[in-house]
Motif scaffolding. Structure first.
Motif, mmCIF file in Angstrom:
data_model
loop_
_atom_site.group_PDB
_atom_site.id
_atom_site.type_symbol
_atom_site.label_atom_id
_atom_site.label_comp_id
_atom_site.label_asym_id
_atom_site.label_seq_id
_atom_site.Cartn_x
_atom_site.Cartn_y
_atom_site.Cartn_z
ATOM 1 N N SER A 215 -1.689 -1.295 -12.515
ATOM 2 C CA SER A 215 -0.841 -1.598 -13.673
ATOM 3 C C SER A 215 -1.486 -2.693 -14.521
ATOM 4 C CB SER A 215 0.552 -2.043 -13.205
ATOM 5 O OG SER A 215 1.224 -0.975 -12.559
ATOM 6 N N HIS A 216 -2.090 -3.674 -13.860
ATOM 7 C CA HIS A 216 -2.791 -4.741 -14.582
ATOM 8 C C HIS A 216 -3.997 -4.183 -15.331
ATOM 9 C CE1 HIS A 216 -4.281 -8.714 -15.538
ATOM 10 N NE2 HIS A 216 -5.423 -8.438 -14.942
ATOM 11 N N ALA A 217 -4.721 -3.250 -14.686
ATOM 12 C CA ALA A 217 -5.867 -2.629 -15.347
ATOM 13 C C ALA A 217 -5.415 -1.842 -16.575
ATOM 14 C CB ALA A 217 -6.603 -1.728 -14.354
ATOM 15 N N LEU A 218 -4.295 -1.143 -16.450
ATOM 16 C CA LEU A 218 -3.786 -0.367 -17.577
ATOM 17 C C LEU A 218 -3.445 -1.288 -18.748
ATOM 18 C CD1 LEU A 218 -2.852 2.219 -18.930
ATOM 19 C CD2 LEU A 218 -0.669 2.003 -17.703
ATOM 20 N N LEU B 78 -2.187 4.492 -24.525
ATOM 21 C CA LEU B 78 -2.910 5.419 -23.635
ATOM 22 C C LEU B 78 -1.974 6.333 -22.839
ATOM 23 C CD1 LEU B 78 -5.683 3.000 -22.312
ATOM 24 C CD2 LEU B 78 -5.861 4.660 -24.169
ATOM 25 N N LEU B 79 -1.045 5.773 -22.119
ATOM 26 C CA LEU B 79 -0.050 6.548 -21.373
ATOM 27 C C LEU B 79 1.341 6.162 -21.893
ATOM 28 C CD1 LEU B 79 -1.336 6.318 -17.684
ATOM 29 C CD2 LEU B 79 -1.228 8.371 -19.068
ATOM 30 N N VAL B 80 2.106 7.181 -22.281
ATOM 31 C CA VAL B 80 3.469 6.951 -22.775
ATOM 32 C C VAL B 80 4.433 7.863 -22.036
ATOM 33 C CG1 VAL B 80 2.710 6.200 -25.074
ATOM 34 C CG2 VAL B 80 3.110 8.624 -24.638
ATOM 35 N N ARG B 81 5.673 7.414 -21.946
ATOM 36 C CA ARG B 81 6.682 8.216 -21.260
ATOM 37 C C ARG B 81 7.207 9.275 -22.220
ATOM 38 N NH1 ARG B 81 8.605 7.640 -16.480
ATOM 39 N NH2 ARG B 81 7.644 5.586 -16.237
#
Length: 302
Positions: A39-42, A53-56
């Motif tokens: 999660s920190h890397a994201l 980058l990633l969305v719900r």
């Protein structure tokens, strides 16, 4: 290069896992890292690319347009890096390559027939260029990069030249049976009194036999010096000449019914026949494969 300095390679690996899995927990399992770490890397990646980058979406995580555009170039880049860092591979059935070898016709008779059969069966794209030279010239050619592999007797090796013993061989004397006793060989005085044939690339060569004689303060008369193994045997019939050579050199040249083999009347240490190469070739997988093939094809029974 400037952009590469701004990001850790581990972040690119995390990005690849996140884009592939589209799920932080699954990406963490794939990377063998904790979920908080991923999660920190994201979060770092979002800041770097200025994109979520990633969305719900509909209760699931989905890639943004920017993330989708990163999938293929990231996959290609990591694949290239993996190929760069991985140990080089050698596929004998697929390779197209030419190796330069130097060896005498003694070794050619023993090793080349099984080696060529082996190459044609399992590595038909490998070509061999064979030359013949003195041991001093072969070593110089290895140092200069003109040869890939030299086969011969090398009592002393220069720095950076590696060698492997292929086999050991003993010496045998050969002469026309009509100038020998009915049984047995010759006494040392009679052996020394006869004219001899010297097998060498140079007529002034000081070979293993000469060194064994010199150790006892003895000398023999060299009536014929030549570099051709087969011719050396052929010239013996009908003469008083004596040829003393490695035992395996004589065997394939039979039958010579007029000739007879006998043990030399002095102790000559067995010779060790080597393959030699420059140390710069040690990590070359194709060269290592060829060395292993040469060793296998030089063993008795091949």
């Amino acid at each position: 290069m400037d952009e590469l300095r701004k990001i850790d390679l581990n972040l690119l690996l995390a990005l690849h896992a996140l884009l592939s899995e589209q799920h932080v927990t699954r990406a963490a399992v794939r990377l063998h890292r904790s979920q908080p770490a991923v999660s920190h890397a994201l979060a770092q990646l979002r800041r770097h690319f200025d994109d979520p980058l990633l969305v719900r979406h509909n209760g699931q995580m989905a890639l943004t347009a920017r993330a989708q555009a990163l999938v293929k170039p990231l996959h290609d880049a990591l694949g290239s890096l993996n190929g760069l860092l991985a140990a080089p591979r050698f596929e004998p059935t697929q390779t197209q390559r030419r190796f330069r070898l130097s060896l005498s016709d003694y070794a050619s008779r023993i090793i080349l027939p099984p080696l060529v059969r082996h190459l044609r069966q399992v590595a038909p794209g490998i070509d061999l260029a064979i030359s013949q030279a003195s041991r001093e010239t072969m070593l110089a050619q290895l140092l200069d990069g003109e040869l890939d592999l030299a086969l011969g007797i090398f009592p002393e090796l220069p720095h950076d030249i590696c060698a492997q013993t292929l086999f050991e061989d003993s010496f045998i004397s050969v002469a026309d049976r009509r100038v020998l006793p009915a049984t047995g060989g010759l006494a040392l005085d009679d052996w020394l009194a006869r004219p001899h044939v010297l097998m060498a690339m140079r007529p002034d060569a000081h070979d293993e036999i000469e060194r064994a004689l010199a150790a006892q303060g003895l000398r023999r008369r060299i009536a014929l010096a030549l570099p051709h193994w087969s011719a050396a045997v052929d010239v013996l019939e009908g003469t008083d000449l004596i040829l003393t050579v490695a035992r395996r050199a004589v065997g394939p040249m039979q039958p010579h019914k007029a000739l007879r083999q006998f043990a030399p009347p002095l102790a000559i240490p067995a010779l060790a026949y080597h393959q030699a190469w420059h140390a710069r070739k040690n990590s070359d997988p194709g060269h290592r494969w060829l060395r292993e093939a040469v060793w296998a094809c030089s063993q008795p029974g091949n």
